[in-house]
Design a protein around this motif. Structure first.
Motif, PDB file in Angstrom:
ATOM      1  N   LYS A 223       0.851  -1.183   0.000  1.00 29.67           N
ATOM      2  CA  LYS A 223       0.000   0.000   0.000  1.00 29.67           C
ATOM      3  C   LYS A 223       0.892   1.239   0.000  1.00 29.67           C
ATOM      4  N   SER A 224       0.286   2.366  -0.249  1.00 29.61           N
ATOM      5  CA  SER A 224       1.026   3.624  -0.314  1.00 29.61           C
ATOM      6  C   SER A 224       0.670   4.498   0.882  1.00 29.61           C
ATOM      7  N   ALA A 225       1.677   5.071   1.522  1.00 31.60           N
ATOM      8  CA  ALA A 225       1.428   5.964   2.658  1.00 31.60           C
ATOM      9  C   ALA A 225       0.565   7.150   2.248  1.00 31.60           C
ATOM     10  N   SER A 328       7.979   6.514   1.626  1.00 36.00           N
ATOM     11  CA  SER A 328       8.507   7.581   0.779  1.00 36.00           C
ATOM     12  C   SER A 328       9.800   7.125   0.126  1.00 36.00           C
ATOM     13  N   THR A 329      10.232   7.903  -0.820  1.00 32.73           N
ATOM     14  CA  THR A 329      11.425   7.547  -1.577  1.00 32.73           C
ATOM     15  C   THR A 329      12.107   8.792  -2.097  1.00 32.73           C
ATOM     16  N   ASP A 330      13.389   8.661  -2.435  1.00 27.57           N
ATOM     17  CA  ASP A 330      14.063   9.738  -3.156  1.00 27.57           C
ATOM     18  C   ASP A 330      14.464   9.267  -4.546  1.00 27.57           C
ATOM     19  N   GLU A 340       2.863   5.657 -12.718  1.00 33.17           N
ATOM     20  CA  GLU A 340       2.394   4.905 -13.887  1.00 33.17           C
ATOM     21  C   GLU A 340       1.127   4.127 -13.574  1.00 33.17           C
ATOM     22  N   PHE A 341       0.998   3.709 -12.313  1.00 29.32           N
ATOM     23  CA  PHE A 341      -0.168   2.927 -11.923  1.00 29.32           C
ATOM     24  C   PHE A 341      -1.079   3.711 -10.970  1.00 29.32           C
ATOM     25  N   ASP A 342      -1.159   5.005 -11.282  1.00 29.14           N
ATOM     26  CA  ASP A 342      -2.168   5.894 -10.690  1.00 29.14           C
ATOM     27  C   ASP A 342      -2.057   6.036  -9.182  1.00 29.14           C
ATOM     28  N   ASN A 343      -0.840   6.092  -8.690  1.00 29.31           N
ATOM     29  CA  ASN A 343      -0.643   6.288  -7.269  1.00 29.31           C
ATOM     30  C   ASN A 343       0.524   7.241  -7.065  1.00 29.31           C
ATOM     31  N   THR A 344       0.807   7.521  -5.816  1.00 26.36           N
ATOM     32  CA  THR A 344       1.864   8.474  -5.474  1.00 26.36           C
ATOM     33  C   THR A 344       2.708   7.889  -4.360  1.00 26.36           C
ATOM     34  N   ILE A 345       4.005   7.996  -4.506  1.00 28.50           N
ATOM     35  CA  ILE A 345       4.890   7.688  -3.392  1.00 28.50           C
ATOM     36  C   ILE A 345       5.546   9.004  -2.998  1.00 28.50           C
ATOM     37  N   ILE A 346       5.338   9.381  -1.761  1.00 28.24           N
ATOM     38  CA  ILE A 346       5.636  10.746  -1.333  1.00 28.24           C
ATOM     39  C   ILE A 346       7.103  10.922  -0.970  1.00 28.24           C
TER      40      ILE A 346
END
Length: 624
Positions: A223-225, A328-330, A340-346
């Motif tokens: 899942k995405s935060a 999250s990521t850098d 690309e798959f309609d989500n966000t990683i902050i």
């Protein structure tokens, strides 16, 4: 439109907090300063101040422009990427001259320590065009000065930390010595964070490549935060449980909070809580080398785990089957994949520790009531962490720093703990200025801006009897990918192998071109067609490589080479021939490192793609 209106309109566009606080002002506050506008001998206007019955012009009373031009001469050779931190805006004339010397990627942070000077200046001097420039940020004491640290954190990194300068405009250090010292401490704190990060990058650079690639496997069932921002009620209380020694004092009281508050534990505290009959609602783990013994407990698989993309892949393998939340990521690789798959990683300010990261995440999720437990940030006798053995003071191979305590007048901390403490203070001042954060750590270092309160009292205040089913809330958040899209996601990620193989050929060309260029420079044969062609090759490769997701990953594993190159890049040689030779040798060293590591990356990536294919029973992809 008046000068003041033009300035305020520019501030409104550029800096929301400065604008909002400026328009809330009711008149000019009383002050020990008297501020006046005077005419210089050349007819221009300057600002003068009277302090302690002494009048001080902030500019030359004869030729202010000439004085400003002379002052900024030291920046005649200002390099790309440099950051300048200035005490004092004044009438803006120095800033105007400085901007004639800066490049587009320079950043200039101006801190005006006097609200009275600022209010006078915006009435008489037009800063509107300057304030619209992307690289210029203005901070004013009492209006938005709490943001200085955040802006520095966001802009200072291992690429430019050696190119940051702090400066005071003429007369300002003399008039505002305390404000200069405060600004200097903020500046030094941010540099300390970066140097800690540099040391980490060099020490564990391989993990920064290996972990994020191996962790792609678990993203398919994650899942995405970002999606949790939609489910938490801001009125819910949250308890951030760190692993400081004082947690041992609070563990029984913490049981009373289960179901009444969102219990979010750092990884080191999780097993300690479980062993005392408390199951956290969520755990966070961010460290690239976090010991896996913190996770060798089947009970951990039942608790949602927030991770960073470069978290220790061995711990991920141990917990496989858990519900992972990609926090999250850098890395562009992950940002693009999730998008690309309609989500966000902050991206979040991490602050250097898992506890600071959890705090940032709770703020991102809009929690308004936060209680800290076990956040000692100091030594307790000879203990570092709850439930663990002791460590003797003399065995600590770091500086010991004396700071105010929550309970004791003075406690002792280490440089890394002190850096986290300062981060908390900055974050609280910025996000929770009304003091909504409770520090229920019974001992440890005092964190300015937080209310110190025993946990029992904090639970009575915040946990008023309402209960929450956090497991059901968690279930409401969808997985990042549905099973129907696994094949599509696999094909998307597999495409990077084609890109890697193409870039491998280009990096080989660049390595050869740089080697040959060094030879030609040594021979002083740089006027011919061959040298020109070599530079065309190097330029072409740079354009194809720089800024790509693959370059970011290789940059991490090449940290020692890159950082060495960056440091040396700005220590130039006076002799043009020696300088040219030095630069091409650096290019050669960098491209040799990139070419070596892309082979390692390709082998690792191929292995992970095959593991994903088998695990999720997917069809193979054809690179042709």
């Amino acid at each position: 439109m008046t000068i003041r209106e033009k300035n305020i309109e520019a501030i409104k566009i550029k800096n929301k907090k400065l604008y909002e606080n400026l328009i809330k002002l009711d008149g000019v506050p009383s002050s020990e300063l008297e501020v006046m506008i005077e005419d210089a001998k050349d007819g221009s206007q300057i600002i003068s101040v009277v302090k302690d019955d002494k009048k001080t012009p902030l500019n030359s009373t004869y030729r202010p422009r000439g004085e400003a031009e002379k002052f900024v001469q030291k920046y005649d050779e200002l390099v790309s990427g440099a950051i300048l931190v200035f005490l004092g805006l004044g009438n803006g004339i120095v800033l105007e001259e400085l901007l004639k010397k800066t490049q587009e990627d320079n950043a200039i942070f101006i801190y005006e320590p006097s609200l009275e000077i600022f209010l006078t200046a915006i009435e008489h001097f037009d800063f509107s065009e300057i304030l619209k420039i992307d690289g210029v940020e203005l901070f004013v004491k009492g209006l938005n000065d709490s943001e200085i640290g955040l802006y520095l954190s966001a802009n200072m990194n291992h690429m430019n930390v050696y190119l940051t300068f702090i400066e005071s405009l003429p007369k300002y250090k003399e008039l505002f010595p305390r404000e200069y010292i405060e600004l200097y401490h903020i500046y030094e704190d941010k540099k300390r964070f970066v140097f800690m990060d540099i040391n980490t990058r060099i020490k564990v650079r391989n993990e920064f490549m290996i972990n994020p690639i191996r962790n792609l496997e678990y993203a398919f069932h994650s899942k995405s935060a970002h999606d949790f921002k939609k489910i938490f009620n801001p009125d819910m209380p949250a308890i951030l449980v760190a692993a400081g020694p004082s947690l041992e004092k609070n563990i029984e009281q913490l049981k009373e909070a289960k179901g009444k508050a969102f219990i979010f534990a750092v990884d080191r505290a999780a097993k300690y809580l479980l062993n005392h009959g408390i199951e956290p609602d969520m755990v966070a783990a961010i460290d690239y080398l976090k010991p896996i013994e913190f996770f060798d407990d089947d009970r951990m698989k039942k608790i949602p785990l927030v991770i960073l993309t470069d978290f220790n892949h061995k711990a991920m393998e141990l917990l496989d089957g858990n519900d992972f939340i990609y926090g999250s990521t850098d890395l562009k690789l992950y940002r693009d994949f999730f998008a690309e798959f309609d989500n966000t990683i902050i991206g979040l300010p991490q602050g250097g520790s898992v506890a600071t990261y959890v705090f940032a995440l709770l703020q991102y999720w809009n929690f308004k009531k936060i209680i800290l437990v076990g956040q000692d940030l100091a030594l307790a006798g000879e203990k570092h962490h709850a439930g663990e053995g002791t460590i003797k003071r003399e065995d600590i191979k770091r500086e010991i720093i004396e700071v105010p305590g929550n309970v004791e007048d003075v406690v002792y901390t280490t440089p890394d703990f002190y850096a986290y403490l300062r981060w908390f203070e900055m974050a609280v001042e910025h996000y929770y200025p009304s003091g909504e954060v409770i520090n229920a750590t019974e001992g440890g270092a005092k964190i300015n801006g937080m209310k110190v309160m025993p946990l029992k009292e904090a639970l009575l205040l915040y946990c008023d009897g309402e209960t929450y089913d956090y497991k059901k809330l968690f279930e409401r958040v969808p997985y990042f990918l549905t099973e129907e899209r696994y094949q599509e996601a696999y094909a998307y990620l597999y495409e990077y192998l084609l890109q890697m193989n193409k870039l491998k050929g280009k990096l080989k060309d660049a390595k050869s071109a740089a080697e040959r260029a060094v030879t030609l420079v040594e021979r002083k044969d740089i006027a011919g067609k061959e040298f020109k062609k070599l530079n065309q090759t190097l330029d072409s490769v740079f354009k194809a490589y720089d800024g790509t997701a693959i370059a970011e990953i290789i940059s991490k594993v090449s940290a020692d080479t890159e950082i060495s190159s960056i440091v040396d890049l700005y220590v130039g040689k006076d002799d043009e021939q020696e300088e040219l030779l030095r630069l091409y040798k650096k290019l050669k060293m960098n491209y040799e490192s990139y070419y070596t590591h892309i082979d390692e990356l390709i082998a690792l990536y191929e292995e992970v793609m095959e593991k994903i294919r088998v695990k999720y029973q997917l069809k193979n992809c054809d690179l042709s």
